[in-house]
Design a protein around this motif. Sequence first.
Motif, PDB file in Angstrom:
ATOM      1  N   LYS A   1     -54.077 -94.229  29.259  1.00  0.00           N
ATOM      2  CA  LYS A   1     -53.857 -95.642  29.537  1.00  0.00           C
ATOM      3  C   LYS A   1     -52.470 -95.862  30.112  1.00  0.00           C
ATOM      4  N   HIS A   2     -52.367 -96.815  31.006  1.00  0.00           N
ATOM      5  CA  HIS A   2     -51.090 -97.295  31.545  1.00  0.00           C
ATOM      6  C   HIS A   2     -50.294 -96.246  32.330  1.00  0.00           C
ATOM      7  N   ILE A   3     -50.998 -95.323  33.004  1.00  0.00           N
ATOM      8  CA  ILE A   3     -50.259 -94.371  33.837  1.00  0.00           C
ATOM      9  C   ILE A   3     -50.392 -94.706  35.325  1.00  0.00           C
ATOM     10  N   GLY A   4     -51.139 -95.782  35.649  1.00  0.00           N
ATOM     11  CA  GLY A   4     -51.184 -96.243  37.023  1.00  0.00           C
ATOM     12  C   GLY A   4     -52.465 -95.976  37.784  1.00  0.00           C
ATOM     13  N   LYS A   5     -53.560 -95.702  37.097  1.00  0.00           N
ATOM     14  CA  LYS A   5     -54.832 -95.444  37.788  1.00  0.00           C
ATOM     15  C   LYS A   5     -55.266 -96.656  38.598  1.00  0.00           C
ATOM     16  N   SER A   6     -55.247 -97.827  38.006  1.00  0.00           N
ATOM     17  CA  SER A   6     -55.655 -99.047  38.718  1.00  0.00           C
ATOM     18  C   SER A   6     -54.693 -99.365  39.857  1.00  0.00           C
ATOM     19  N   SER A   7     -53.407 -99.172  39.623  1.00  0.00           N
ATOM     20  CA  SER A   7     -52.418 -99.412  40.682  1.00  0.00           C
ATOM     21  C   SER A   7     -52.654 -98.472  41.855  1.00  0.00           C
ATOM     22  N   LEU A   8     -52.942 -97.219  41.556  1.00  0.00           N
ATOM     23  CA  LEU A   8     -53.225 -96.231  42.599  1.00  0.00           C
ATOM     24  C   LEU A   8     -54.426 -96.655  43.438  1.00  0.00           C
ATOM     25  N   LEU A   9     -55.505 -97.036  42.778  1.00  0.00           N
ATOM     26  CA  LEU A   9     -56.712 -97.421  43.507  1.00  0.00           C
ATOM     27  C   LEU A   9     -56.510 -98.715  44.287  1.00  0.00           C
TER      28      LEU A   9
END
Length: 139
Positions: A51-59
Amino acid sequence: MTSGALPANPFVAAGMIEDPRLFVGRKDELHAIASRMKGDQPTSINIVGEKHIGKSSLLHYFVLTWQQRVLNNSNSFVVIYLPLRGVDCQTEMGFYEAVAEGLLSHVQGWQQRNLQNPWKTKPLNRQAFSDAIKEWKFI
């Protein structure tokens, strides 16, 4: 991070980075996603991690910049960012319906009758979803 103000501490996870100016790094991951799209046989990719490592930000950043990465093949793809948190996707058909709704609300030109009709099949099960995707493939 939707506001124009920068966070006081850049090392605190403050939610998804939506402003592309604030997104840094991840060049290898962005290249990997794009290379999967550009290959002779495009393949699926899974983005996994804590959680909170930037997966959504990356996508989200990829969606904003994918055309520059894919270049010549950009007319062959529809790329959208579709968050499924808060969407009723507890079933396979619920997932297909959420994706269909996301496509219809994010893709320009869907109002054309030939783009809208494939998604009206009820129930929108695996076969109907596959058929609808095939219809969009040739447009």
